[in-house]
Design a protein around this motif. Structure first.
Motif, PDB file in Angstrom:
ATOM      1  N   GLU A   1      -3.694  -6.783  12.664  1.00 53.90           N
ATOM      2  CA  GLU A   1      -2.888  -6.542  13.862  1.00 53.90           C
ATOM      3  C   GLU A   1      -3.783  -6.289  15.084  1.00 53.90           C
ATOM      4  OE1 GLU A   1       1.147  -4.173  12.759  1.00 53.90           O
ATOM      5  OE2 GLU A   1      -0.719  -3.106  12.354  1.00 53.90           O
ATOM      6  N   PRO A   2      -3.422  -6.808  16.245  1.00 53.37           N
ATOM      7  CA  PRO A   2      -4.221  -6.530  17.449  1.00 53.37           C
ATOM      8  C   PRO A   2      -4.334  -5.040  17.752  1.00 53.37           C
ATOM      9  CG  PRO A   2      -2.724  -8.355  17.845  1.00 53.37           C
ATOM     10  CD  PRO A   2      -2.338  -7.781  16.511  1.00 53.37           C
ATOM     11  N   VAL A   3      -3.233  -4.302  17.574  1.00 51.54           N
ATOM     12  CA  VAL A   3      -3.249  -2.848  17.695  1.00 51.54           C
ATOM     13  C   VAL A   3      -2.784  -2.302  16.355  1.00 51.54           C
ATOM     14  CG1 VAL A   3      -2.381  -0.845  18.936  1.00 51.54           C
ATOM     15  CG2 VAL A   3      -2.750  -3.007  20.159  1.00 51.54           C
ATOM     16  N   HIS A   4      -3.608  -1.464  15.717  1.00 53.83           N
ATOM     17  CA  HIS A   4      -3.411  -1.158  14.306  1.00 53.83           C
ATOM     18  C   HIS A   4      -3.821   0.275  14.011  1.00 53.83           C
ATOM     19  CE1 HIS A   4      -3.111  -2.101  10.051  1.00 53.83           C
ATOM     20  NE2 HIS A   4      -4.379  -1.784   9.831  1.00 53.83           N
ATOM     21  N   ILE A   5      -3.103   0.864  13.058  1.00 51.47           N
ATOM     22  CA  ILE A   5      -3.494   2.175  12.535  1.00 51.47           C
ATOM     23  C   ILE A   5      -3.826   2.008  11.060  1.00 51.47           C
ATOM     24  CG2 ILE A   5      -1.080   2.826  12.063  1.00 51.47           C
ATOM     25  CD1 ILE A   5      -1.999   5.748  12.761  1.00 51.47           C
TER      26      ILE A   5
ATOM     27  N   ALA B   1      -6.516  -0.508  27.250  1.00 50.00           N
ATOM     28  CA  ALA B   1      -6.113   0.674  26.501  1.00 50.00           C
ATOM     29  C   ALA B   1      -4.590   0.727  26.406  1.00 50.00           C
ATOM     30  CB  ALA B   1      -6.642   1.928  27.184  1.00 50.00           C
ATOM     31  N   LYS B   2      -4.092   1.290  25.296  1.00 48.86           N
ATOM     32  CA  LYS B   2      -2.661   1.487  25.109  1.00 48.86           C
ATOM     33  C   LYS B   2      -2.322   2.929  25.466  1.00 48.86           C
ATOM     34  CE  LYS B   2      -2.292  -2.683  23.786  1.00 48.86           C
ATOM     35  NZ  LYS B   2      -1.687  -3.687  24.683  1.00 48.86           N
ATOM     36  N   GLN B   3      -1.341   3.093  26.339  1.00 44.66           N
ATOM     37  CA  GLN B   3      -1.048   4.404  26.914  1.00 44.66           C
ATOM     38  C   GLN B   3       0.097   5.109  26.187  1.00 44.66           C
ATOM     39  OE1 GLN B   3      -3.131   5.392  29.262  1.00 44.66           O
ATOM     40  NE2 GLN B   3      -4.103   3.368  29.403  1.00 44.66           N
ATOM     41  N   LYS B   4      -0.021   6.435  26.109  1.00 42.14           N
ATOM     42  CA  LYS B   4       1.052   7.316  25.643  1.00 42.14           C
ATOM     43  C   LYS B   4       1.592   6.885  24.280  1.00 42.14           C
ATOM     44  CE  LYS B   4       2.402   8.384  30.398  1.00 42.14           C
ATOM     45  NZ  LYS B   4       3.485   8.354  31.414  1.00 42.14           N
ATOM     46  N   ILE B   5       0.728   6.977  23.289  1.00 48.66           N
ATOM     47  CA  ILE B   5       1.054   6.541  21.932  1.00 48.66           C
ATOM     48  C   ILE B   5       1.156   7.754  21.013  1.00 48.66           C
ATOM     49  CG2 ILE B   5       0.301   5.157  19.966  1.00 48.66           C
ATOM     50  CD1 ILE B   5       1.096   3.498  22.404  1.00 48.66           C
TER      51      ILE B   5
ATOM     52  N   ASN C   1       8.594   4.099  24.366  1.00 45.17           N
ATOM     53  CA  ASN C   1      10.001   3.706  24.215  1.00 45.17           C
ATOM     54  C   ASN C   1      10.484   3.843  22.774  1.00 45.17           C
ATOM     55  OD1 ASN C   1      10.242   2.932  26.983  1.00 45.17           O
ATOM     56  ND2 ASN C   1       9.115   1.047  26.474  1.00 45.17           N
ATOM     57  N   ASN C   2       9.698   4.551  21.961  1.00 42.24           N
ATOM     58  CA  ASN C   2      10.017   4.791  20.556  1.00 42.24           C
ATOM     59  C   ASN C   2      10.006   3.514  19.721  1.00 42.24           C
ATOM     60  OD1 ASN C   2      10.412   6.955  18.757  1.00 42.24           O
ATOM     61  ND2 ASN C   2      12.581   6.430  18.532  1.00 42.24           N
ATOM     62  N   LYS C   3       9.274   2.521  20.184  1.00 44.17           N
ATOM     63  CA  LYS C   3       9.115   1.273  19.444  1.00 44.17           C
ATOM     64  C   LYS C   3       7.872   1.375  18.577  1.00 44.17           C
ATOM     65  CE  LYS C   3       8.288  -3.676  19.976  1.00 44.17           C
ATOM     66  NZ  LYS C   3       8.032  -4.781  20.935  1.00 44.17           N
ATOM     67  N   ILE C   4       8.013   0.995  17.309  1.00 45.13           N
ATOM     68  CA  ILE C   4       6.867   1.010  16.395  1.00 45.13           C
ATOM     69  C   ILE C   4       6.002  -0.205  16.690  1.00 45.13           C
ATOM     70  CG2 ILE C   4       6.121   0.916  13.991  1.00 45.13           C
ATOM     71  CD1 ILE C   4       8.818   2.212  13.249  1.00 45.13           C
ATOM     72  N   ILE C   5       4.728   0.012  17.054  1.00 45.67           N
ATOM     73  CA  ILE C   5       3.833  -1.104  17.358  1.00 45.67           C
ATOM     74  C   ILE C   5       2.830  -1.355  16.234  1.00 45.67           C
ATOM     75  CG2 ILE C   5       4.079  -0.931  19.849  1.00 45.67           C
ATOM     76  CD1 ILE C   5       1.478   0.597  19.967  1.00 45.67           C
ATOM     77  N   SER C   6       2.718  -0.448  15.296  1.00 40.84           N
ATOM     78  CA  SER C   6       1.949  -0.678  14.071  1.00 40.84           C
ATOM     79  C   SER C   6       2.561   0.165  12.970  1.00 40.84           C
ATOM     80  CB  SER C   6       0.479  -0.307  14.255  1.00 40.84           C
ATOM     81  OG  SER C   6      -0.250  -0.514  13.041  1.00 40.84           O
ATOM     82  N   ASP C   7       2.868  -0.484  11.849  1.00 42.64           N
ATOM     83  CA  ASP C   7       3.525   0.181  10.722  1.00 42.64           C
ATOM     84  C   ASP C   7       2.751  -0.181   9.470  1.00 42.64           C
ATOM     85  OD1 ASP C   7       5.220   1.322   8.908  1.00 42.64           O
ATOM     86  OD2 ASP C   7       6.999   0.173   9.489  1.00 42.64           O
ATOM     87  N   ASN C   8       1.973   0.747   8.959  1.00 43.84           N
ATOM     88  CA  ASN C   8       1.070   0.462   7.843  1.00 43.84           C
ATOM     89  C   ASN C   8       1.423   1.362   6.680  1.00 43.84           C
ATOM     90  OD1 ASN C   8      -0.998  -0.724   6.449  1.00 43.84           O
ATOM     91  ND2 ASN C   8      -2.641   0.053   7.750  1.00 43.84           N
ATOM     92  N   PHE C   9       1.602   0.753   5.503  1.00 45.50           N
ATOM     93  CA  PHE C   9       2.102   1.477   4.343  1.00 45.50           C
ATOM     94  C   PHE C   9       1.156   1.281   3.162  1.00 45.50           C
ATOM     95  CE2 PHE C   9       4.791   1.891   0.548  1.00 45.50           C
ATOM     96  CZ  PHE C   9       5.364   3.140   0.787  1.00 45.50           C
ATOM     97  N   TYR C  10       0.626   2.386   2.631  1.00 50.08           N
ATOM     98  CA  TYR C  10      -0.325   2.354   1.521  1.00 50.08           C
ATOM     99  C   TYR C  10       0.294   2.965   0.265  1.00 50.08           C
ATOM    100  CZ  TYR C  10      -3.952   1.780   5.144  1.00 50.08           C
ATOM    101  OH  TYR C  10      -4.717   1.350   6.198  1.00 50.08           O
ATOM    102  N   TRP C  11      -0.109   2.441  -0.887  1.00 49.04           N
ATOM    103  CA  TRP C  11       0.159   3.084  -2.168  1.00 49.04           C
ATOM    104  C   TRP C  11      -1.191   3.526  -2.717  1.00 49.04           C
ATOM    105  CZ3 TRP C  11       0.875  -1.791  -0.585  1.00 49.04           C
ATOM    106  CH2 TRP C  11       0.110  -2.804  -1.157  1.00 49.04           C
ATOM    107  N   LEU C  12      -1.333   4.802  -2.983  1.00 50.67           N
ATOM    108  CA  LEU C  12      -2.626   5.372  -3.355  1.00 50.67           C
ATOM    109  C   LEU C  12      -2.592   5.841  -4.802  1.00 50.67           C
ATOM    110  CD1 LEU C  12      -3.179   7.418  -0.076  1.00 50.67           C
ATOM    111  CD2 LEU C  12      -4.015   5.128  -0.621  1.00 50.67           C
ATOM    112  N   PRO C  13      -3.690   5.660  -5.545  1.00 52.55           N
ATOM    113  CA  PRO C  13      -3.691   5.947  -6.981  1.00 52.55           C
ATOM    114  C   PRO C  13      -3.791   7.450  -7.267  1.00 52.55           C
ATOM    115  CG  PRO C  13      -5.853   5.242  -6.291  1.00 52.55           C
ATOM    116  CD  PRO C  13      -4.969   5.113  -5.079  1.00 52.55           C
ATOM    117  N   ASP C  14      -3.628   7.750  -8.540  1.00 55.38           N
ATOM    118  CA  ASP C  14      -3.816   9.136  -8.966  1.00 55.38           C
ATOM    119  C   ASP C  14      -5.309   9.437  -9.083  1.00 55.38           C
ATOM    120  OD1 ASP C  14      -4.746   8.078 -11.407  1.00 55.38           O
ATOM    121  OD2 ASP C  14      -2.789   8.235 -12.361  1.00 55.38           O
ATOM    122  N   ASN C  15      -5.638  10.617  -9.585  1.00 54.28           N
ATOM    123  CA  ASN C  15      -7.046  11.027  -9.609  1.00 54.28           C
ATOM    124  C   ASN C  15      -7.872  10.290 -10.657  1.00 54.28           C
ATOM    125  OD1 ASN C  15      -6.001  12.207 -11.882  1.00 54.28           O
ATOM    126  ND2 ASN C  15      -6.330  14.332 -11.242  1.00 54.28           N
ATOM    127  N   THR C  16      -7.247   9.446 -11.465  1.00 57.44           N
ATOM    128  CA  THR C  16      -7.995   8.616 -12.419  1.00 57.44           C
ATOM    129  C   THR C  16      -8.210   7.195 -11.886  1.00 57.44           C
ATOM    130  OG1 THR C  16      -6.049   7.763 -13.595  1.00 57.44           O
ATOM    131  CG2 THR C  16      -6.928   9.914 -14.293  1.00 57.44           C
TER     132      THR C  16
END
Length: 908
Positions: free
Chosen positions: A707-711, A729-733, A790-805
């Motif tokens: 994504e051009p602008v990404h988290i 720069a992206k303002q007020k995020i 404007n409360n618009k989502i400009i980056s939506d990133n979703f991770y699934w993270l493993p357990d401690n093993t």
């Protein structure tokens, strides 16, 4: 009055006698005063007489036969009374194999082990694949000064051509990448019935496909493709792509023909995407060829954005002259930008030559992207930096082989494949040197979608002697001199440069893949050809040159290849401009079934998901290389389950790859190019979509990570950071960070307000401790979002993270999703799918959407999704747009996910 002007414009753009009659009828009804205005306007503009200028393609009705069954010469075969009884329909453009496939003379080489059943030219000899191609067509003899030309845009490898009993070429035309054109005006039949006969010979040196990359390497002795002798991601092609592989056209002009026009755009200074632009300079030139024995006087002209530019020219008999028009200053230009940075504005420039009698002799339509490319050495990264319109571009690219190994090329397929690269949020394609300079339709698509092109010439380190290699027939020093015919190579380079240099997307010329061409060829390209024919682009001597990229010791290091721990992409420092990194990309079960017989759909046996134990023969033949980490999602119960879990690995790998490189943009790196993003046949590695244009999860992992602008989240050190790969720069995020457990319970970790997110990469916060505690026994989901004022989502990133093993034990305990799905047609060829998850439900995890045939339930291809493999949080709604340009009726939407059984949704 407006109606009059509309008629005038229509008349000018479509000059013909029928339209003149139509206008005269309307003119007779006008008042005298309006008639006067109309006539004066026509006189001011100048009426251009009609011309027979036209181009059409000879793309059907061909027949073919092998020379072993045809003993006659071309003069006889090209006579209309010569019998073609027993000849088969041929595919042109195409190859011998594509014609044989169409006639069911050989099986589909993309399925199973069928390719092994096709005779191999190394064993059969060249004559086996030497074929005659014949085409009957209608074209009346030319009148007056009219000229008729026969044009070949690509034949592999050499050929002789005959028309109506006459041989057109004095000596055999040689070279896959050298166009050929013949003035056939004097050879057209008086009846208008004509026959064209072409004998096509395979490459001079066919090479031994001994399993090496490029086989024994001798395929490189030709000026042709190298992958046809086999590579580590493809098997050898039996005919080495022998045939009339590109377009054959008939072109009709007046006395003067426009040849290889050249348009240069200069955009001085550092430009912004928005706002009023300072002028750009447009430079136009062309070769004009007078095919008659008389002197011709006329005007070379074009009109850009409503302003005419013209120059009077006098051409001597049977002469060709280069004409440079005056520079034009384009006011407030609409600029062309790479994908992710700005729009891809294109101007239509119609270049015309009009004779002194105001007769249109020839015209060329050119789509012009106004932009300027520059390059400079970045001393901090120790690598080359690409600039467009004065702004530095962080290169996010994919390596490209060829659209189809059998050269079944089309504008539609090119458009779809390049669009996929746009949808991955990439901005560059590198056309690999063991393939070809692609056809103009490929660059048209790149212009359209904003994809820069890094174009290799025809050579590779494997065949052309970079390394000592026991698989090669000849020694390293000998291979460094390939190809055999250096003058042909150079003539081919000149020709391809002239054909492609007007495309805005074409950004970099490269001497070859991982190696320079021989010294004399390199010097000629670098010092003579490029300065003369295309001096506005960066030329690099080879694809991983130290002139392009160096590490701290000046030594090159590309890769890594294959599945990696995600830490590799964040912590391992490679080339600062890495031209090759990546590898995997198998599809899901529906993709696998397209080319693997049911009996061979067997899960690969691997030790600890790493070391090969046993692979099915079809999987091995189609270059499967092993998948790490699928067992971490639970032992697959069948091949469908294995392929589904491979998609989780695909998504994670390519999102992680691009995030890791982006985290070091302008510090460690100026660019990265994935090896590779597509396959020209049914291979099982290095692809974001399969040969049939069905995307896998790699594509959507890249779509997110690029994504051009990404988290993003660095799982190694727990840092949440942002990437702003734009010019401002992206303002007020607002940064939103949330965790969700396996049952869907939410924990908000942070809601951080940022006055500004600067360009580049920057850390926001560290959540390592919180994630470790939450994921300890079962793993956890992590939701990261950037939200604008404007409360618009400009980056939506979703991770699934493993357990401690390191395993995803919690995923295996998830409850069924409670997901509501609806679909509605919003416009022709566009469907909006709404995914709604219940508030107290678990995450609806990793859902694949497909547009399917309602009867067969098979996917309709190609189709484009605004996102896919999507997860929906409890109590939330997501919308996905499905876009297709196909004659589809009564389609359905299929959806299935990790905790959602497959179901089919009617489209309202």
């Amino acid at each position: 009055m407006a109606l009059i002007l509309q008629w005038i414009c229509t008349f000018i753009n479509h000059p013909n006698s029928q339209l003149m009659h139509h206008l005269r009828n309307h003119l007779s009804k006008l008042s005298v005063s309006l008639k006067s205005v109309f006539l004066l306007t026509l006189l001011f503009i100048g009426i251009q007489k009609s011309s027979a200028q036209t181009v059409y393609e000879l793309n059907s009705g061909w027949k073919y036969a092998p020379i072993k069954t045809v003993g006659d010469k071309g003069e006889a075969i090209s006579a209309l009374n010569y019998s073609l009884k027993g000849w088969y329909p041929a595919v042109v453009p195409g190859t011998v194999l594509t014609s044989q496939i169409a006639n069911k003379q050989i099986p589909d080489p993309f399925y199973g082990m069928n390719n092994k059943l096709i005779p191999e030219i190394y064993k059969t000899g060249r004559d086996y694949y030497t074929y005659w191609f014949v085409k009957d067509f209608k074209e009346l003899p030319a009148t007056g000064s009219q000229q008729v030309y026969l044009n070949f845009r690509g034949v592999n490898y050499s050929f002789d051509v005959f028309l109506n009993g006459h041989k057109l070429n004095v000596r055999s035309h040689e070279g896959m990448f050298l166009r050929a054109n013949y003035n056939i005006t004097s050879w057209l039949a008086k009846s208008g019935n004509n026959r064209l006969a072409v004998i096509v010979y395979p490459v001079d040196v066919v090479g031994n496909p001994n399993g090496g990359q490029g086989g024994d390497g001798t395929i490189a002795r030709n000026v042709s493709l190298q992958y046809t002798a086999g590579w580590d991601w493809i098997k050898a092609i039996g005919d080495r792509n022998t045939g009339i592989w590109d377009k054959v056209t008939i072109e009709k002009t007046g006395a003067v023909k426009i040849i290889d026009p050249h348009v240069i755009t200069l955009v001085p200074g550092v430009r912004q995407v928005e706002g009023v632009q300072q002028p750009a300079i447009i430079k136009v030139s062309a070769d004009l060829q007078n095919a008659t024995n008389k002197t011709v006087t006329g005007v070379l002209k074009y009109n850009l954005d409503g302003v005419p530019v013209a120059k009077k020219v006098t051409l001597k008999p049977n002469a060709t002259q280069t004409v440079q028009l005056a520079d034009y200053s384009l006011k407030n230009p609409k600029l062309w930008w790479p994908n992710g940075y700005g729009p891809q504005n294109l101007y239509n420039l119609q270049l015309q030559f009009v004779t002194a009698g105001n007769q249109l002799s020839d015209k060329k339509n050119i789509e012009v992207g106004v932009r300027e490319l520059t390059s400079e050495w970045n001393a901090h990264t120790r690598s080359r930096q690409t600039n467009v319109n004065g702004q530095k571009i962080f290169v996010k690219g994919g390596n490209w082989i060829v659209s189809d190994e059998l050269l079944r090329l089309s504008k539609e397929r090119y458009d779809a494949e390049v669009r996929f690269h746009r949808d991955m949020n990439l901005n560059l394609i590198r056309v690999w040197g063991g393939g070809l300079t692609e056809r103009p339709e490929f660059y048209e698509a790149c212009d359209k979608y904003g994809i820069l092109v890094f174009q290799d010439m025809w050579g590779s380190g494997d065949c052309n002697g970079r390394w000592v290699d026991p698989m090669k027939l000849e020694d390293q020093a000998t291979r460094r001199k390939y190809p055999d015919n250096h003058p042909l190579f150079l003539e081919s380079v000149k020709d391809q440069v002239k054909m492609l240099r007007n495309y805005a997307s074409l950004a970099i010329w490269c001497g070859g893949n991982e190696i320079t061409p021989p010294d004399d060829i390199l010097a000629a390209i670098r010092d003579t050809i490029m300065p003369k024919l295309d001096n506005t682009r960066w030329f690099v001597d080879f694809s991983n040159s130290t002139a392009m990229s160096q590490d701290s010791t000046g030594v090159n290091s590309d890769g890594p290849y294959g599945i990696q721990p995600l830490s590799t992409f964040w912590q391992h420092r490679t080339y600062p401009f890495n031209s090759e990194v990546g590898s995997v990309g198998i599809g899901d079960i529906e993709s696998l079934k397209r080319f693997i017989p049911a009996a061979n759909l067997v899960i690969p046996e691997e030790e600890n998901g790493k070391n090969k134990v046993k692979y099915d023969s079809v999987w091995e033949y189609h270059t499967y290389i092993g998948y790490h980490y699928t067992d971490n999602y639970g032992k697959p119960k069948d091949v469908a389950d294995f392929a589904a879990k491979a998609q989780l690995v695909n998504y994670d790998q390519y999102r992680g790859l691009m995030e890791g490189f982006s985290s070091h943009m302008w510090d460690w790196y100026t660019g990265v190019i994935i090896w590779k993003t597509q396959n020209p046949w049914t291979a099982m590695r290095g692809q974001m979509y399969d040969y049939y244009l069905d995307p896998n999860a790699c594509l959507y992992g890249l779509h997110s990570g690029s994504e051009p602008v990404h988290i993003m989240y660095n799982a190694i050190d727990g840092t949440v950071s942002t990437v702003n790969n734009t010019f401002k720069a992206k303002q007020k995020i607002t940064v939103s960070i949330k965790l969700f457990d396996i049952n869907g319970a939410e924990t908000s970790l942070a809601k951080i307000y940022k006055d500004s997110i600067a360009t580049g990469s920057a850390a926001v916060t560290n959540i390592q401790k919180a994630v470790a505690e939450a994921s300890n026994s079962k793993g956890v989901f992590l939701s990261l979002r950037l939200i604008d004022p404007n409360n618009k989502i400009i980056s939506d990133n979703f991770y699934w993270l493993p357990d401690n093993t390191g395993n995803y034990s919690g995923l295996q305990q998830m409850k069924p999703a409670q997901l509501s799905v609806s679909a509605k047609q919003i416009t022709k060829g566009k469907v909006e799918v709404t995914l709604s998850n219940n508030k107290n439900a678990p995450v609806a995890f990793f859902n694949r959407l497909s547009l399917v045939n309602p009867v067969t339930k098979k996917r309709i291809l190609p189709v484009f999704y605004s996102d896919n493999y999507v997860s929906v949080l409890p109590g939330e709604v997501k919308k996905v747009t499905i876009d297709y340009n196909l004659p589809v009726t009564n389609a359905q939407v299929a959806i299935s996910g990790w905790n959602l059984p497959e179901k089919w949704i009617a489209i309202k």
